[in-house]
Design an enzyme around this catalytic site. Structure first.
Site, mmCIF file in Angstrom:
data_model
loop_
_atom_site.group_PDB
_atom_site.id
_atom_site.type_symbol
_atom_site.label_atom_id
_atom_site.label_comp_id
_atom_site.label_asym_id
_atom_site.label_seq_id
_atom_site.Cartn_x
_atom_site.Cartn_y
_atom_site.Cartn_z
ATOM 1 N N SER A 27 0.861 -1.184 0.000
ATOM 2 C CA SER A 27 0.000 0.000 0.000
ATOM 3 C C SER A 27 0.893 1.227 0.000
ATOM 4 C CB SER A 27 -0.885 0.001 1.264
ATOM 5 O OG SER A 27 -1.483 1.266 1.484
ATOM 6 N N TYR A 81 -2.211 -1.361 10.403
ATOM 7 C CA TYR A 81 -2.257 -1.494 8.944
ATOM 8 C C TYR A 81 -0.975 -0.965 8.309
ATOM 9 C CZ TYR A 81 -3.849 -1.064 4.111
ATOM 10 O OH TYR A 81 -3.955 -1.178 2.747
#
Length: 259
Positions: free
Chosen positions: A148, A161
């Site tokens: 990401s 995350y």
């Protein structure tokens, strides 16, 4: 004439987290370019619609149950795949969760473990088994881990995350380096998507705050899933045969946004 370097004919591709969002989309893209696609998720019934749509379009696909956080489940799934179609040539290590959006002081141990076990531990378990089988078979292969932009830069209210995706980025580079040093013909790269409207972040990107935030990014909009097709195919096909250990942002310039 289509350049054969982009073709995936004869390849077997495994996509984890394939029941929705990016995983579902990637499964269809790989099938359209000739790969036999194995779609994996914890619940096979959630994969049936995607599998059936691929078959209706003339592609090859089947579903397998896999909990990426469980080595036993991963081993069992790979055994089924080997019996059904053979050794996986292409792995799209996509399974992931976002966790709760809270301040770092409010992150619970359960939430930390939930995110890390799926996003980082799971990615490692699946990549390890896929690469082991490639090495044992003496085959070349391509592993694409889905990181990401938050694996490349910081972001608030998403500590587990961010760290899990940064770990996936480091996993990618370390695996690529080790295979290169040992002369194994396995390339390992990572896609680092920016903001796309998927089930994982739909609540945020469709909120008033999310829309305002997205409008201030360099592109000023969400990405479209089809804008991931080219980067994905480049990393898995012979067209990208000299790409290894790459962390590729697909984010409309988000990670280079000036402070």
């Amino acid at each position: 004439m289509v350049d054969v370097a982009w073709s995936l004919d004869g390849k077997i591709a495994l996509v984890t987290g394939a029941s929705s969002g990016i995983g579902s989309h990637f499964s269809r893209v790989l099938a359209r370019h000739g790969a036999a696609v194995v779609l994996a998720a914890r619940r096979v019934d959630k994969l049936n619609d995607v599998v059936n749509s691929i078959i209706r379009e003339g592609g090859k696909a089947f579903a397998v149950e896999m909990d990426v956080s469980s080595s036993e489940s991963v081993d069992a799934a790979f055994a089924i795949i080997a019996n059904q179609v053979g050794v996986v040539d292409i792995l799209i290590n996509n399974a992931g969760v976002s966790g709760d959006a809270v301040q770092l002081s409010d992150v619970s141990l359960d939430d930390w473990d939930f995110v890390m076990n799926t996003n980082l531990r799971g990615a490692w378990i699946v990549a390890k088994e896929a690469s082991r089988r490639l090495v044992d078979a003496g085959k070349s292969g391509s592993i694409v881990n889905i990181s990401s932009i938050y694996g490349l830069r910081e972001g608030v209210f998403k500590l587990p995350y961010n760290i899990s995706k940064a770990g996936v980025a480091q996993l990618t580079k370390t695996m690529a380096a080790e295979f290169s040093k040992s002369k194994r013909a396995i390339r390992v790269n990572a896609l680092c998507p920016g903001f796309f409207d998927t089930e994982l972040n739909s609540e945020f990107v469709n909120s008033d705050y999310g829309k305002k935030y997205i409008s201030k990014t360099p592109a000023g909009r969400l990405g479209k899933l089809k804008e991931l097709d080219g980067p994905l195919l480049l990393l898995v096909s012979e067209a990208g045969s000299f790409l290894n250990g790459v962390l590729l942002p697909v984010d409309g310039g988000h990670v280079i946004q000036p402070v």
